[in-house]
Design an enzyme around this catalytic site. Sequence first.
Site, short mmCIF file in Angstrom:
data_model
loop_
_atom_site.label_atom_id
_atom_site.label_comp_id
_atom_site.label_asym_id
_atom_site.label_seq_id
_atom_site.Cartn_x
_atom_site.Cartn_y
_atom_site.Cartn_z
N LYS A 13 87.55 71.44 -56.28
CA LYS A 13 87.36 72.54 -55.35
C LYS A 13 87.66 72.07 -53.92
CE LYS A 13 83.09 73.50 -56.65
NZ LYS A 13 82.89 72.54 -57.77
N ARG A 88 75.67 79.04 -55.45
CA ARG A 88 75.48 78.26 -56.67
C ARG A 88 74.37 78.84 -57.54
NH1 ARG A 88 77.48 73.00 -54.42
NH2 ARG A 88 77.76 71.57 -56.15
N ARG A 122 86.08 59.07 -58.13
CA ARG A 122 86.31 59.75 -56.85
C ARG A 122 85.81 58.95 -55.65
NH1 ARG A 122 84.22 65.86 -55.95
NH2 ARG A 122 82.14 64.95 -56.03
N ARG A 154 80.32 58.57 -53.56
CA ARG A 154 79.09 59.33 -53.35
C ARG A 154 78.01 58.86 -54.33
NH1 ARG A 154 81.05 65.53 -53.36
NH2 ARG A 154 79.06 65.69 -54.45
N ARG A 165 74.26 67.00 -62.95
CA ARG A 165 74.89 68.05 -62.13
C ARG A 165 75.57 69.08 -63.02
NH1 ARG A 165 78.60 64.60 -58.48
NH2 ARG A 165 79.26 66.57 -57.55
P1 AMP Z 1 79.02 69.32 -53.77
O1 AMP Z 1 79.62 68.44 -52.74
O2 AMP Z 1 79.43 70.76 -53.63
O3 AMP Z 1 79.22 68.80 -55.17
O4 AMP Z 1 77.43 69.31 -53.52
C1 AMP Z 1 76.69 68.11 -53.60
C2 AMP Z 1 75.22 68.43 -53.75
O5 AMP Z 1 74.75 69.16 -52.61
C3 AMP Z 1 74.85 69.29 -54.94
O6 AMP Z 1 74.75 68.54 -56.15
C4 AMP Z 1 73.51 69.86 -54.49
O7 AMP Z 1 72.49 68.88 -54.58
C5 AMP Z 1 73.75 70.11 -53.00
N1 AMP Z 1 74.30 71.46 -52.78
C6 AMP Z 1 75.55 71.77 -52.35
N2 AMP Z 1 75.72 73.10 -52.27
C7 AMP Z 1 74.55 73.66 -52.68
C8 AMP Z 1 74.10 74.99 -52.86
N3 AMP Z 1 74.90 76.04 -52.63
N4 AMP Z 1 72.83 75.18 -53.29
C9 AMP Z 1 72.01 74.15 -53.53
N5 AMP Z 1 72.37 72.86 -53.42
C10 AMP Z 1 73.63 72.60 -52.99
#
Ligand code: AMP
Length: 207
Positions: A13, A88, A122, A154, A165
Site C-alpha cells: 500500500k 481499519r 522490508r 520495523r 497483524r
Molecule cells: P501500518 O504502517 O499501516 O502497517 O501500521 C502500523 C501499525 O500502526 C499497525 O499495526 C497499528 O498498530 C497502527 N495503526 C496504523 N493505522 C491504524 C489505524 N487506522 N487504526 C489503528 N491502528 C493503526
Amino acid sequence: MKIILLGPPGTRKGTQAERIVKKYGIPHISTGDMFREAIAKGTELGRMAKGILDQGKFVPDKITIGLVKERLSKPDCKKGFILDGFPRTIPQAEALDKMIKLDKAVLLESSDDIIIKRLSSRRQCRKCNAIYGIDMPPKKKGVCDKCGGQLYQRDDDREEVIRKRLETYNKQTAPLIECYKKKGILAKINGQQTIEKIFEDVVEALI
Ligand code: AMP
C-alpha cells in the site's frame, strides 16, 4: 480525488501510495507513519502507541480518528488525498464517512505466504519513510536511494508480529471490504503482481 488503500499489511500500500502521490500530486496520509513518527519523537502519543504497534494490535479508534480528522482539515487535503492504513475498523469507516465523501476504495490482495516473505525483508527509511524490499532493494545496502537516510527494519516486521497483524486485519479490517463493495466504490487489485503492473491497475481503477 479522495482515495483509501485497503488490504492486509505487506500488500505494498505504501509503495503504491508513493506512486499515486507522484502522479496525482495529492498528499499521502499514512496513520502507521504518523504513529511511527510520534514514537521516534517520543511524544505522548508515541509513548502510548509504541507497545500497541510492537504487539501488532490497533491503536484505539478514538485516538486514530482524531488524528485523521485533524490531518484531513489541513489545506493540502482540499483537492484530495490518499489514505493508507485508515480506516481499519468499522467505527473508523463510519467516522470517515461523516468527514468526507470517498471516491474510491482500492483493495490490494495477496496470500499470507507472500506477505510474510515480503514483510520480513522490508526496510524503511528513517528520514523520508521510503520503502524497500526483496524486489525493490536500495542501490546501497542500508541507505535510502531518495534521501540518503538510514534504512531500518520495523519492530513489527518480525514474523510473530506479522502473523498477529494478519489476524487482526482479518478480524477487524476485512469486514470493511463488503461495506465499500455495497457502496459501489471498491476496486480489487491483485497485489501479487510486479509493482509496475499493480500501479497500472491502480491508475485504471482511478479513471
Ligand atoms: P501500518 O504502517 O499501516 O502497517 O501500521 C502500523 C501499525 O500502526 C499497525 O499495526 C497499528 O498498530 C497502527 N495503526 C496504523 N493505522 C491504524 C489505524 N487506522 N487504526 C489503528 N491502528 C493503526
